[in-house]
Design a protein around this motif. Sequence first.
Motif, PDB file in Angstrom:
ATOM      1  N   THR A  25     119.128  90.034   5.976  1.00  0.00           N
ATOM      2  CA  THR A  25     119.094  88.615   5.623  1.00  0.00           C
ATOM      3  C   THR A  25     120.042  88.352   4.463  1.00  0.00           C
ATOM      4  O   THR A  25     120.341  89.246   3.675  1.00  0.00           O
ATOM      5  CB  THR A  25     117.676  88.168   5.221  1.00  0.00           C
ATOM      6  OG1 THR A  25     117.258  88.929   4.079  1.00  0.00           O
ATOM      7  CG2 THR A  25     116.690  88.351   6.362  1.00  0.00           C
ATOM      8  N   ALA A  26     120.500  87.112   4.377  1.00  0.00           N
ATOM      9  CA  ALA A  26     121.378  86.702   3.287  1.00  0.00           C
ATOM     10  C   ALA A  26     121.240  85.200   3.103  1.00  0.00           C
ATOM     11  O   ALA A  26     120.719  84.495   3.973  1.00  0.00           O
ATOM     12  CB  ALA A  26     122.835  87.074   3.582  1.00  0.00           C
ATOM     13  N   MET A  27     121.696  84.699   1.966  1.00  0.00           N
ATOM     14  CA  MET A  27     121.768  83.264   1.711  1.00  0.00           C
ATOM     15  C   MET A  27     123.212  82.831   1.840  1.00  0.00           C
ATOM     16  O   MET A  27     124.125  83.551   1.437  1.00  0.00           O
ATOM     17  CB  MET A  27     121.252  82.942   0.306  1.00  0.00           C
ATOM     18  CG  MET A  27     119.812  83.379   0.055  1.00  0.00           C
ATOM     19  SD  MET A  27     118.602  82.410   0.962  1.00  0.00           S
ATOM     20  CE  MET A  27     118.646  80.878   0.023  1.00  0.00           C
ATOM     21  N   VAL A  72     115.351  67.699   0.191  1.00  0.00           N
ATOM     22  CA  VAL A  72     114.259  67.550   1.157  1.00  0.00           C
ATOM     23  C   VAL A  72     114.759  67.868   2.562  1.00  0.00           C
ATOM     24  O   VAL A  72     115.789  67.346   2.997  1.00  0.00           O
ATOM     25  CB  VAL A  72     113.678  66.127   1.131  1.00  0.00           C
ATOM     26  CG1 VAL A  72     112.605  65.962   2.214  1.00  0.00           C
ATOM     27  CG2 VAL A  72     113.093  65.815  -0.238  1.00  0.00           C
ATOM     28  N   ARG A  73     114.050  68.752   3.259  1.00  0.00           N
ATOM     29  CA  ARG A  73     114.302  68.942   4.685  1.00  0.00           C
ATOM     30  C   ARG A  73     113.305  68.089   5.452  1.00  0.00           C
ATOM     31  O   ARG A  73     112.085  68.192   5.256  1.00  0.00           O
ATOM     32  CB  ARG A  73     114.152  70.393   5.109  1.00  0.00           C
ATOM     33  CG  ARG A  73     114.391  70.558   6.629  1.00  0.00           C
ATOM     34  CD  ARG A  73     114.260  71.975   7.108  1.00  0.00           C
ATOM     35  NE  ARG A  73     112.901  72.451   7.080  1.00  0.00           N
ATOM     36  CZ  ARG A  73     112.473  73.494   7.829  1.00  0.00           C
ATOM     37  NH1 ARG A  73     113.304  74.119   8.621  1.00  0.00           N
ATOM     38  NH2 ARG A  73     111.226  73.891   7.743  1.00  0.00           N
ATOM     39  N   PHE A 120     123.169  70.890  -2.323  1.00  0.00           N
ATOM     40  CA  PHE A 120     121.894  71.057  -2.997  1.00  0.00           C
ATOM     41  C   PHE A 120     121.005  72.032  -2.233  1.00  0.00           C
ATOM     42  O   PHE A 120     120.945  71.999  -0.999  1.00  0.00           O
ATOM     43  CB  PHE A 120     121.167  69.714  -3.115  1.00  0.00           C
ATOM     44  CG  PHE A 120     121.883  68.704  -3.965  1.00  0.00           C
ATOM     45  CD1 PHE A 120     121.878  68.804  -5.337  1.00  0.00           C
ATOM     46  CD2 PHE A 120     122.570  67.647  -3.384  1.00  0.00           C
ATOM     47  CE1 PHE A 120     122.541  67.877  -6.123  1.00  0.00           C
ATOM     48  CE2 PHE A 120     123.233  66.716  -4.154  1.00  0.00           C
ATOM     49  CZ  PHE A 120     123.215  66.826  -5.532  1.00  0.00           C
ATOM     50  N   PRO A 121     120.263  72.883  -2.921  1.00  0.00           N
ATOM     51  CA  PRO A 121     119.284  73.732  -2.237  1.00  0.00           C
ATOM     52  C   PRO A 121     118.092  72.908  -1.764  1.00  0.00           C
ATOM     53  O   PRO A 121     117.785  71.853  -2.318  1.00  0.00           O
ATOM     54  CB  PRO A 121     118.869  74.732  -3.325  1.00  0.00           C
ATOM     55  CG  PRO A 121     119.136  74.023  -4.612  1.00  0.00           C
ATOM     56  CD  PRO A 121     120.332  73.152  -4.369  1.00  0.00           C
ATOM     57  N   PRO A 150     120.380  78.857   4.603  1.00  0.00           N
ATOM     58  CA  PRO A 150     120.966  77.989   3.573  1.00  0.00           C
ATOM     59  C   PRO A 150     120.172  78.118   2.280  1.00  0.00           C
ATOM     60  O   PRO A 150     119.054  78.635   2.265  1.00  0.00           O
ATOM     61  CB  PRO A 150     120.843  76.593   4.181  1.00  0.00           C
ATOM     62  CG  PRO A 150     119.747  76.688   5.180  1.00  0.00           C
ATOM     63  CD  PRO A 150     119.762  78.091   5.702  1.00  0.00           C
ATOM     64  N   LYS A 151     120.746  77.652   1.193  1.00  0.00           N
ATOM     65  CA  LYS A 151     120.072  77.755  -0.108  1.00  0.00           C
ATOM     66  C   LYS A 151     118.780  76.960  -0.108  1.00  0.00           C
ATOM     67  O   LYS A 151     118.760  75.786   0.285  1.00  0.00           O
ATOM     68  CB  LYS A 151     121.001  77.263  -1.217  1.00  0.00           C
ATOM     69  CG  LYS A 151     122.215  78.156  -1.457  1.00  0.00           C
ATOM     70  CD  LYS A 151     123.052  77.683  -2.623  1.00  0.00           C
ATOM     71  CE  LYS A 151     123.769  76.383  -2.306  1.00  0.00           C
ATOM     72  NZ  LYS A 151     124.694  75.983  -3.405  1.00  0.00           N
ATOM     73  N   MET A 152     117.702  77.589  -0.545  1.00  0.00           N
ATOM     74  CA  MET A 152     116.392  76.930  -0.537  1.00  0.00           C
ATOM     75  C   MET A 152     115.435  77.670  -1.452  1.00  0.00           C
ATOM     76  O   MET A 152     115.729  78.785  -1.913  1.00  0.00           O
ATOM     77  CB  MET A 152     115.831  76.884   0.886  1.00  0.00           C
ATOM     78  CG  MET A 152     115.630  78.244   1.518  1.00  0.00           C
ATOM     79  SD  MET A 152     115.006  78.154   3.218  1.00  0.00           S
ATOM     80  CE  MET A 152     116.346  77.354   4.041  1.00  0.00           C
ATOM     81  N   SER A 153     114.298  77.066  -1.694  1.00  0.00           N
ATOM     82  CA  SER A 153     113.274  77.675  -2.539  1.00  0.00           C
ATOM     83  C   SER A 153     112.672  78.889  -1.846  1.00  0.00           C
ATOM     84  O   SER A 153     112.791  79.063  -0.628  1.00  0.00           O
ATOM     85  CB  SER A 153     112.172  76.658  -2.841  1.00  0.00           C
ATOM     86  OG  SER A 153     111.466  76.334  -1.645  1.00  0.00           O
TER      87      SER A 153
END
Length: 726
Positions: free
Chosen positions: A527-529, A34-35, A4-5, A493-496
């Motif tokens: 940068t990259a995801m 949630v982080r 999950f992002p 990592p994948k995130m908003s």
Amino acid sequence: MLDFPLTRDLVLIGGGHSHALILKRWGMRPLPGVRVTVINPGAVAAYSGMLPGFVAGHYEREDLELDLLQLARFAGARAVLGRATGIDRAARLIHVEGRPPIRYDIASIDIGITSAMPDLTGFAEHGIPAKPLEAFAGRWDQFRKEALAGEVAPEVTVIGGGVAGAELAMAMAQSLKTIPNTQVCLVDHGEILTEMHPATRTAVLGALTDAGIKLRPKSQVIEVRSEEVLFADGTTLSSRFTLGAAGARPYSWLKDTGLDLTDGFITVNKTLQSSDPRIFAAGDCAHLSHDPRPKAGVYAVREAPVLFDNLRRILSVGTAAKLRAYHPQKDYLKLISLGGKAALADKSGLRLKGPLMWQWKDHIDRAFMRKLKDLPAMMPPPLPELVAEGLREEVEGKKPMCGACGAKVGGDILSRVLSTHPGPERRDVLHLAGDDAALLTHGDTWQVASVDHLRAFVEDPVLMTRITAIHALGDIWAMGAAPQAALATVTLPKMSEAMQESWLTEIMETAREVFDAEGAEIIGGHTAMGAELAIGFTVTGLLEQPITLKGARPGDQILLTKPIGTGVMLAAEMEMKANGRDLERAYASMVQSSGEASRILCNAHAMTDVTGFGLAGHLLGICRASEVGAVIRLQDVPLLPGALILAEAGLRSTIFPANRAYAADYEGPETPETDLLFDPQTAGGLLACVSPMRAEKCLAALREAGYEAAIIGEITEGPARLFIEP
């Protein structure tokens, strides 16, 4: 399991009882997206219920310590080791000493209270507050050892005649009772134990008298000195350990948050929300406006499940979520330690006293600690029935791959691949067999170029950035060069988008700080995801004359500038087997710059940094390039605290077998201590071969500069072999 992002940031400020319990619950029931971040000044938090027993000598220090790094690993949270200093509610940023601000969507505060006495002259220099507990526990441990050894007079003064002061005074008297002329005095500007029921007060006063505590009520201390305290009436009292236990004070930075406060404590409603619905508070730092209660750990423990549910609901539904109400009990069981293994139990007018009460209290306290220390193994989901050939063998029965240098490709594989490369053909590129960095010529100028890229092994991007930057600069320093420029490569990592901006801000501000301090400039990056956080730097440096692997001479002394053991420490951390305090020291070693060490060792005949191949592998690299041998005195090799204990327990980094095979030219014992010579290091120290006439001078300069350096052996005549002396 779905990947999950990340979309929301939950920040727990403080490692109090409520937050420790929330981390345990979060590990069992995480909320996808949630982080979680926990901010605390240190890696451990002391449990107040067992503090008197520790002071009395009934418990070891580790018995009352909660390892927040282990709890954070279990919860999948990042742990930020720093002291919160403020909250910008408009920007939703939490300010922490020594690092960029931390973004939050929802925050919770559980920082406890302090017993500091800022207005009492001399207290900051010569006294110690009972809270925060971690600092007091450390200071008392040291004082007790010195008193028992006869190095300091056993004279103690406790300022504050409440229950906490009385418990600690009796505990101190118990701990020091075997020392002649022990003096413990309990001081208060008013009467002693006035908050207690009269009958309970009489019982505790009797216990104080039986313990030999000198009581001094109605006495105003006006100054704390190094060996005495001064009273308002002009009298003095000898004191070599002065403890402040006078009431509960809120931390001063709370008043600048703009939150509603009651006597300096955060005012919360029945859902544990402050006047800002995005900020919760629990434990001693909070004031329950709907049902005020005294400061006691029992309330923090009971608040935890309500706080946990409310945080999950508001993070998933938003501020319109319907939240649970917390209703504190009207009375609670008070178990007061009486110094020895006896206690007084008091609830609703019923009082019981004696050893059985202490056993009851001991049972309750140990059960609470087991709840937070016994963390169940979270098993990965099972493999499908049908998988590719070889996959099951690669996955099942193997521990997860280590991060940092423990995740590197083995030296044998790397050597075989690179051996097929024809080497540089350009005249301005100098080929150096075995060196990690390249040498480029620009007229009369030498330029060093190198690159390092690490998978994240800590969840905190700031700490990860510091370590990676120091690690990448190691190749520059190892050649005696001055850092010049850096290119950053970051995989998030994948995130908003909001979290992308927050993470990149933390990473780049930290990187600029590190490289600026070394005289280098960040000139760009990429940068990259991806699936996980990874950070890398391509770095350059300038020099006049390079120091390479080739150049070591027989008779040279071998200097190491940092202790070893980071590989086994990080491997143990992944399995939640590393001690938090030891990890904190390992992180501090990894972020220590080697810039000054490089300048001190500028006349070394050969030098390298100790990283993925371990101390043995990198030293053998010098031996092979220089066609010499080496002898290491094992007892002189500095080790990180806790590293040897973990090695003795069988912990190894995943790259350890490859490192051991790569260092085949090795003669010596096969023990856990020698295994650490093959332990992959991340941001390790410099390994230098120095003329015997310069070695001691260099060692003194390194230690003066703050390095835990040592001369660990010497270079011998060839062939290229490494011999270990026990």
